[in-house]
Design an enzyme around this catalytic site. Structure first.
Site, PDB file in Angstrom:
ATOM      1  N   ASP A 107      43.656  34.160  38.819  1.00  0.00           N
ATOM      2  CA  ASP A 107      43.086  35.161  39.718  1.00  0.00           C
ATOM      3  C   ASP A 107      43.529  36.563  39.269  1.00  0.00           C
ATOM      4  OD1 ASP A 107      41.714  36.011  42.013  1.00  0.00           O
ATOM      5  OD2 ASP A 107      43.504  35.852  43.293  1.00  0.00           O
ATOM      6  N   ASP A 127      40.028  40.926  35.261  1.00  0.00           N
ATOM      7  CA  ASP A 127      39.641  41.946  36.241  1.00  0.00           C
ATOM      8  C   ASP A 127      39.748  43.327  35.605  1.00  0.00           C
ATOM      9  OD1 ASP A 127      39.225  43.675  38.278  1.00  0.00           O
ATOM     10  OD2 ASP A 127      40.759  42.854  39.619  1.00  0.00           O
TER      11      ASP A 127
HETATM   12  P1  13P Z   1      41.908  37.515  51.050  1.00  0.00           P
HETATM   13  O1  13P Z   1      43.046  38.491  51.071  1.00  0.00           O
HETATM   14  O2  13P Z   1      40.792  37.975  51.933  1.00  0.00           O
HETATM   15  O3  13P Z   1      42.330  36.135  51.361  1.00  0.00           O
HETATM   16  O4  13P Z   1      41.312  37.504  49.559  1.00  0.00           O
HETATM   17  C1  13P Z   1      41.933  36.755  48.538  1.00  0.00           C
HETATM   18  C2  13P Z   1      41.395  37.067  47.195  1.00  0.00           C
HETATM   19  O5  13P Z   1      40.390  37.714  47.018  1.00  0.00           O
HETATM   20  C3  13P Z   1      42.132  36.525  46.046  1.00  0.00           C
HETATM   21  O6  13P Z   1      41.590  36.957  44.828  1.00  0.00           O
HETATM   22  O1  G3H Z   2      43.847  38.937  45.387  1.00  0.00           O
HETATM   23  C1  G3H Z   2      45.035  38.808  45.654  1.00  0.00           C
HETATM   24  C2  G3H Z   2      45.560  37.513  46.121  1.00  0.00           C
HETATM   25  O2  G3H Z   2      45.612  37.484  47.519  1.00  0.00           O
HETATM   26  C3  G3H Z   2      46.883  37.227  45.493  1.00  0.00           C
HETATM   27  O3  G3H Z   2      47.877  38.001  46.072  1.00  0.00           O
HETATM   28  O4  G3H Z   2      49.007  39.123  44.132  1.00  0.00           O
HETATM   29  O5  G3H Z   2      50.187  38.800  46.344  1.00  0.00           O
HETATM   30  O6  G3H Z   2      49.744  36.856  44.840  1.00  0.00           O
HETATM   31  P1  G3H Z   2      49.290  38.207  45.290  1.00  0.00           P
HETATM   32 ZN    ZN Z   3      40.821  38.912  44.820  1.00  0.00          ZN
END
Ligand code: 13P
Ligand code: G3H
Ligand code: ZN
Length: 309
Positions: free
Chosen positions: A82, A104
């Protein structure tokens, strides 16, 4: 049972107008809670790991825990990075066996985002890994009433089409009004559905991704606050908006905040009601079960992906 690609999952979801949950994981209980829900619901599943999660848990733990959850339940899981911010972290995750990575580049100018995304696509595709990119900037809370700010930061449909064409990316995260965290809107919730429809019409075969898609469920915010928490003014994306978005190409719905709230609300309750308790299993176990219930609710009632494995 295996680590799987999102390719087939997305093709089916796109065709049948439902979405797949991409849930952020940081530890064993969160992984178990989510995978158990997908197992009960026979649903497709994406588990995603942020740079912060990798740092917190150490990379090997998370991949091994996900592998263990697959062995334990037989659930197929797509393992996704992510918000990878550069080529290096994407490469590391490809090399570690992730089946999907996000680069990203949304903070960079258009051409730089394209160049960075192309570099990741080339490496990932050569290793059989799919890539998500992002175009447009997620809304800050203050943006939601200002139309000018919207057009400056939300994803431009023509740029989205050009971006996908030039990068060869497999899926695209777009900005239509959501934001990360528990405080998404100051006034009434607003998502730019007209913009989403235009993007989907221009790139109908590209799976679209909605970040910041937690609904910040009142039940959990209230429970946190009832048991000593202070989370005033939290507001998420209404669940009916997520269901609507799935009709226009949104195949991947990112959820982290709702996991955090569900788990924390339950842990708060257990500890306040049992002040003499100090066995972590006695509060982490209920926290894990709360995650399972919440994820089952999303799968059945919001994403509409129950039984779609
Ligand atoms: P939320 O903060 O709305 O759960 O979004 C999570 C997210 O987009 C992780 O990439
Ligand atoms: O998009 C962000 C996610 O909620 C992950 O959050 O960077 O605190 O692990 P984090
Ligand atoms: Zn996100």
């Amino acid at each position: 049972m295996a680590l799987v690609s999102t390719k087939e999952m997305f093709a089916k979801a796109l065709n049948e107008d439902y979405a797949i949950g991409a849930f952020n994981v940081n530890n064993m209980e969160i992984i178990q809670g989510i995978v158990d829900a997908a197992s009960i619901e026979n649903a497709p599943l994406i588990l995603q790991v942020s740079a912060g999660a990798r740092k917190y848990a150490k990379p090997a733990y998370l991949t091994k825990l996900v592998e263990a959850a697959i062995i334990d339940t037989g659930v197929d899981v797509a393992l996704h990075l992510d918000h990878g911010e550069d080529f290096d972290i994407c490469k590391k995750c490809v090399d570690d066996g992730f089946t999907s990575v996000m680069i990203d580049g949304s903070k960079h100018p258009f051409e730089e985002n394209i160049a960075l995304t192309k570099e990741v696509v080339e490496y990932a595709h050569a290793h059989g890994v799919v890539v998500e990119a992002e175009l447009g900037k997620l809304a800050g809370v203050e943006d939601n009433v200002k139309v000018d700010a919207r057009s400056a930061t939300f994803t431009d449909p023509d740029e989205a089409a050009e971006f996908v064409e030039r990068t060869g990316v497999d899926s695209l995260a777009i900005a239509i009004g959501t934001s990360h965290g528990a405080y998404k809107f100051k006034g009434d919730p607003y998502l730019d559905f007209e913009r989403l429809k235009k993007i989907h019409a221009l790139i109908p075969d590209t799976p679209l991704v909605l970040h910041g898609a937690s609904s910040v469920l009142k039940e959990f915010v209230d429970r946190c606050n009832e048991y000593g928490g202070k989370i005033p003014g939290a507001q998420g994306v209404p669940e009916e908006m997520i269901r609507e978005a799935a009709k226009y190409g949104i195949c991947k719905v990112n959820i982290d905040t709702d996991l955090r709230l569900a788990m924390t609300a339950e842990i708060r309750r257990v500890l306040v009601e049992n002040p003499a308790e100090f066995d972590p299993r006695k509060y982490l176990g209920p926290g894990r079960d709360a995650i399972t219930r919440m994820v089952q609710h999303k799968i059945k009632n919001v994403l509409n992906c129950s039984g779609r494995k």
